[in-house]
Design a protein around this motif. Structure first.
Motif, PDB file in Angstrom:
ATOM      1  N   TRP A 133      41.096  57.527  38.855  1.00 43.98           N
ATOM      2  CA  TRP A 133      40.830  56.197  39.432  1.00 43.98           C
ATOM      3  C   TRP A 133      41.063  55.111  38.379  1.00 43.98           C
ATOM      4  CZ3 TRP A 133      41.439  59.005  43.099  1.00 43.98           C
ATOM      5  CH2 TRP A 133      40.567  59.955  43.614  1.00 43.98           C
ATOM      6  N   GLN A 134      40.671  55.389  37.125  1.00 40.75           N
ATOM      7  CA  GLN A 134      40.912  54.423  36.051  1.00 40.75           C
ATOM      8  C   GLN A 134      42.407  54.221  35.814  1.00 40.75           C
ATOM      9  OE1 GLN A 134      38.688  56.049  32.749  1.00 40.75           O
ATOM     10  NE2 GLN A 134      36.733  55.807  33.829  1.00 40.75           N
ATOM     11  N   GLU A 137      43.747  51.915  38.339  1.00 41.71           N
ATOM     12  CA  GLU A 137      43.406  50.534  38.005  1.00 41.71           C
ATOM     13  C   GLU A 137      44.321  49.995  36.907  1.00 41.71           C
ATOM     14  OE1 GLU A 137      39.283  50.670  36.980  1.00 41.71           O
ATOM     15  OE2 GLU A 137      38.594  50.561  39.069  1.00 41.71           O
ATOM     16  N   ARG A 138      44.597  50.829  35.899  1.00 41.57           N
ATOM     17  CA  ARG A 138      45.469  50.413  34.795  1.00 41.57           C
ATOM     18  C   ARG A 138      46.884  50.128  35.279  1.00 41.57           C
ATOM     19  NH1 ARG A 138      47.035  53.212  30.774  1.00 41.57           N
ATOM     20  NH2 ARG A 138      46.532  55.293  31.543  1.00 41.57           N
ATOM     21  N   ASP A 146      46.612  44.780  43.254  1.00 42.66           N
ATOM     22  CA  ASP A 146      45.190  45.090  43.416  1.00 42.66           C
ATOM     23  C   ASP A 146      44.996  46.568  43.748  1.00 42.66           C
ATOM     24  OD1 ASP A 146      42.368  44.548  43.797  1.00 42.66           O
ATOM     25  OD2 ASP A 146      42.768  44.819  45.934  1.00 42.66           O
ATOM     26  N   SER A 147      44.028  47.189  43.095  1.00 47.37           N
ATOM     27  CA  SER A 147      43.748  48.607  43.330  1.00 47.37           C
ATOM     28  C   SER A 147      42.479  48.835  44.145  1.00 47.37           C
ATOM     29  CB  SER A 147      43.604  49.333  41.986  1.00 47.37           C
ATOM     30  OG  SER A 147      42.500  48.805  41.252  1.00 47.37           O
ATOM     31  N   GLN A 148      41.698  47.782  44.360  1.00 50.02           N
ATOM     32  CA  GLN A 148      40.367  47.994  44.936  1.00 50.02           C
ATOM     33  C   GLN A 148      40.408  48.525  46.369  1.00 50.02           C
ATOM     34  OE1 GLN A 148      37.542  47.997  43.083  1.00 50.02           O
ATOM     35  NE2 GLN A 148      39.197  47.824  41.573  1.00 50.02           N
TER      36      GLN A 148
END
Length: 306
Positions: A133-134, A137-138, A146-148
């Motif tokens: 998940w990190q 985001e990176r 946007d990754s959210q």
């Protein structure tokens, strides 16, 4: 840099899937020889090739990999000319496993030979789901997107799977990542087993997959065995498991005696640390608890071994 200027080359299947999940698939201009999902990426120029024959039996592949590593030769080669023609603004690669894809060091070395030095390299190195998940985001930050939204969807599916379980019995599970020699799956796979309502044995969360002896497998004597050889599709997994079943110790395992051995497409699911690890969790839930989860992945993601 505006989104329209993005030119992304992904040198690892999980990176390709992450870029696509983030809504940037249309900006991919090149891929590795193994990147095949989503379907549309198959038409992209290929920037890598393997130095071994992946159609061999498991033992032969293992021996060839060891020979390449010991001779300091790479398992994969990078097409510098193709890369230079594509003029990527970003390259997604990995530093997780030198057997899985072109290494970060090879990519960095390649870029020193290409006149345009402005390319940004995004290196993925996950060993846990949280790292995946990190990484997403990176990648999103690097690409300006946007990754959210996608991360929230994935977390919602994990939560829904857990809420549906309400399980008293959690089968003990051994996930086999290579069949000859034996290797038990580590990294994120034990986490997936836990989330899917199983009890992983032998593999360690967050640790690299490790070699396994028959004595260790017999001592653990799991309720279920799930075969997921790295890089193998269902057909190759079936062949490798047939070879595994010829070993004299095979019939001593209770999972074998109870017909609780399962084949999976490790290449499409478990071996790719990207958004489809949630699919992999759902796939396992179907295997572990068929009375709760309908078989949506059966036939293409997994099969029962007979």
């Amino acid at each position: 840099m505006s989104r329209s200027d993005l030119r992304i080359v992904s040198l690892i299947p999980s990176g390709t899937e992450i870029v696509a999940a983030l809504g940037c698939g249309s900006h991919l201009v090149g891929r590795s020889h193994e990147c095949d999902y989503p379907e549309q990426v198959r038409t992209l120029p290929v920037c890598t090739a393997a130095n071994l024959n992946a159609e061999q039996p498991s033992r032969d592949i293992h021996n060839q990999v060891m020979e390449l590593l010991q001779s300091a030769l790479g398992i994969y080669r990078l097409d510098l000319e193709q890369l230079q023609q594509l003029k990527p603004t970003h390259i997604v690669t990995q530093a997780q496993c030198e057997v899985c894809a072109v290494s970060l060091a090879e990519v960095e070395q390649a870029l020193t030979q290409i006149t345009d030095q402005t390319t940004q390299v995004i290196s993925l190195q996950p060993s846990l789901l949280a790292h995946v998940w990190q990484d997403m985001e990176r990648v999103a930050i690097a690409l300006g997107c946007d990754s959210q939204s996608i991360l929230q969807q994935l977390q919602a599916r994990i939560k829904a799977c857990q809420q549906r379980q309400n399980i008293e019995h959690r089968p003990t599970v051994a996930c086999i990542e290579w069949t000859d020699p034996l290797m038990i799956a580590g990294n994120w796979v034990p986490e997936l087993v836990n989330l899917a309502g199983g009890d992983p044995c032998l593999g360690t969360i967050g640790q690299h997959s490790s070699w396994l002896t028959w004595e260790q497998l017999l001592a653990a004597n799991p309720d279920m065995i799930v075969c997921m050889p790295c890089g193998f599709n269902l057909e190759q997994t079936a062949q490798a498991t047939q070879e595994l079943a010829q070993q004299p110790q095979w019939q001593q395992l209770q999972a074998v005696q109870n017909q609780q051995v399962y084949l999976t497409d490790g290449n499409q699911y478990f071996n790719r640390p990207g958004p489809r690890l949630v699919d992999s969790m759902e796939l396992l839930a179907e295997i572990f608890h068929p009375h709760i989860f309908p078989p949506r992945y059966a036939g293409h993601g997994w099969l029962k071994f007979h």
